[in-house]
Design an enzyme around this catalytic site. Structure first.
Site, short mmCIF file in Angstrom:
data_model
loop_
_atom_site.label_atom_id
_atom_site.label_comp_id
_atom_site.label_asym_id
_atom_site.label_seq_id
_atom_site.Cartn_x
_atom_site.Cartn_y
_atom_site.Cartn_z
N ARG A 228 0.78 -1.23 -0.05
CA ARG A 228 -0.05 0.05 0.01
C ARG A 228 0.97 1.23 0.08
O ARG A 228 2.03 1.28 0.51
CB ARG A 228 -1.04 0.04 1.23
CG ARG A 228 -1.93 -1.04 1.28
CD ARG A 228 -3.23 -0.46 0.22
NE ARG A 228 -4.26 -1.29 0.45
CZ ARG A 228 -4.62 -2.67 -0.47
NH1 ARG A 228 -3.58 -2.80 -1.39
NH2 ARG A 228 -5.54 -3.26 -0.33
N HIS A 276 -1.44 0.52 -9.59
CA HIS A 276 -1.94 -0.40 -8.74
C HIS A 276 -2.33 -1.60 -9.53
O HIS A 276 -3.71 -1.68 -9.51
CB HIS A 276 -2.97 0.34 -8.06
CG HIS A 276 -3.48 -0.41 -6.56
ND1 HIS A 276 -3.52 0.14 -5.47
CD2 HIS A 276 -3.52 -1.87 -6.34
CE1 HIS A 276 -3.91 -0.95 -4.58
NE2 HIS A 276 -3.74 -2.03 -5.12
C1 GLV Z 1 -5.20 -4.89 -3.87
O1 GLV Z 1 -4.57 -4.09 -3.69
C2 GLV Z 1 -5.69 -5.94 -3.03
O2 GLV Z 1 -5.68 -5.67 -1.65
O3 GLV Z 1 -6.27 -6.89 -3.18
#
Ligand code: GLV
Length: 313
Positions: A228, A276
């Site tokens: 994250r 992401h």
């Molecule tokens: C993606 O970021 C997840 O947490 O699955």
């Protein structure tokens, strides 16, 4: 039929889940959360969510089970209105771990084998091999040895990279040197030439990648953050790249997503950036897993992947 409400930050995503459910799991009676609907659909005790709007929990106060369509549950735990009695269940792999491993191998081998240079060589018609780092000289440190970290560790270890991992509690994985707890963190970092973060985001891990911790990495180390954005103190990373202590960072996540247009990460030469995408959720596999757990939970059977609120994952 099991009634279930679907809520995502993206209406298009919820539509896709609904399609998968209608096509493959007709025993789920699913509908998409509509904050404008005059009253919540009665009898709904379970929700399937990804970064759900706060209104869901204000509306549905009697949810017993909230299933996350991803691994990290930080966005659910941040919800002010979620009841203490609501059980939160995270996805366990469901197709995420392999694409994340692929992502790691793509960027790792791009760096150790210098693949990027051949596009430049091509422009000058240069047929010449460049420097490559033998795998034995690149110790991989993985922060977080859950399902995803363990899969990455196993794959890199099969390619003969020396692999070590760090986790909150002790873990024993074949071929992986294990470190755990705060007291072993500096030692782990000190011998990790390529650091990969897949930790869950919790109060303990927020800002864990900072000037002090990353300063323990060997000079010239590479950071890959596929956890994250909030794990990383972004200004500290830039300082460490600019001083040459770190040679590169590969980032799939940022503190603010989408990354603002004026953010220095966009133009920093030492940063490789992706939006992401390292671990896309496979909707079919995810919903199949969730449906199995939902059925078990409704029958009072134990289910795995349940979040412990105090631990944060
Ligand atoms: C993606 O970021 C997840 O947490 O699955």
């Amino acid at each position: 039929m099991i009634p279930v409400v679907l809520a995502s930050e993206s209406a298009a995503a919820a539509q896709k889940w609904l399609k998968v459910i209608e096509q493959h799991f007709p025993d789920l009676d699913a509908h998409i959360f509509d904050p404008q609907a005059p009253s919540p659909t009665p009898d709904v005790r379970a929700a399937i969510v990804w970064k759900p709007p706060a209104a869901l929990f204000a509306r549905y106060r009697a949810l017993d089970l909230v299933f996350n369509m991803g691994a990290g549950v930080d966005a659910i735990l941040r919800q002010p209105e979620i009841a203490d009695t609501t059980r939160i269940i995270r996805l366990e792999d469901a197709g995420l771990a392999n694409p994340m491993t692929e992502y790691v191998i793509h960027y790792l081998s791009g760096i150790t084998r210098n693949f990027g240079v051949y596009e430049q060589h091509r422009e000058s018609r240069l047929w010449q091999g460049a420097e490559q780092t033998p795998v034995q000289h690149c110790t991989i440190g993985i922060m977080g040895l859950g399902v995803i970290g363990a899969r990455i560790a196993q794959a890199l270890s099969a390619l003969d990279y020396p692999v070590q991992g760090w986790s909150r509690s002790p873990k024993a994985l074949p071929g992986v040197r294990s470190f755990h707890g705060e007291e072993q963190f500096a030692g782990f970092l000190g011998s990790s030439q390529f650091l990969i973060n897949v930790l869950p985001l919790t109060d303990q891990t927020r800002n864990i990648l900072n000037r002090n911790t990353l300063g323990h990495l060997p000079k010239g180390a590479v950071l890959m953050n596929i956890g994250r954005g909030e794990h990383l103190v972004e200004a500290d990373l830039i300082t460490l790249l600019d001083s040459g202590h770190l040679s590169r960072a590969v980032l799939d996540v940022a503190r603010e997503e989408p990354l603002p247009g004026d953010h220095p990460f966009w133009t920093h030469p030492g940063i490789t950036l992706t939006p992401h995408i390292s671990g896309p959720t496979n909707h079919y596999q995810a919903i199949r897993q969730i449906r199995g757990k939902l059925q078990d939970a409704l029958q009072g059977k134990p289910i795995s992947g349940e979040v412990i609120r105090d631990t944060g994952y």
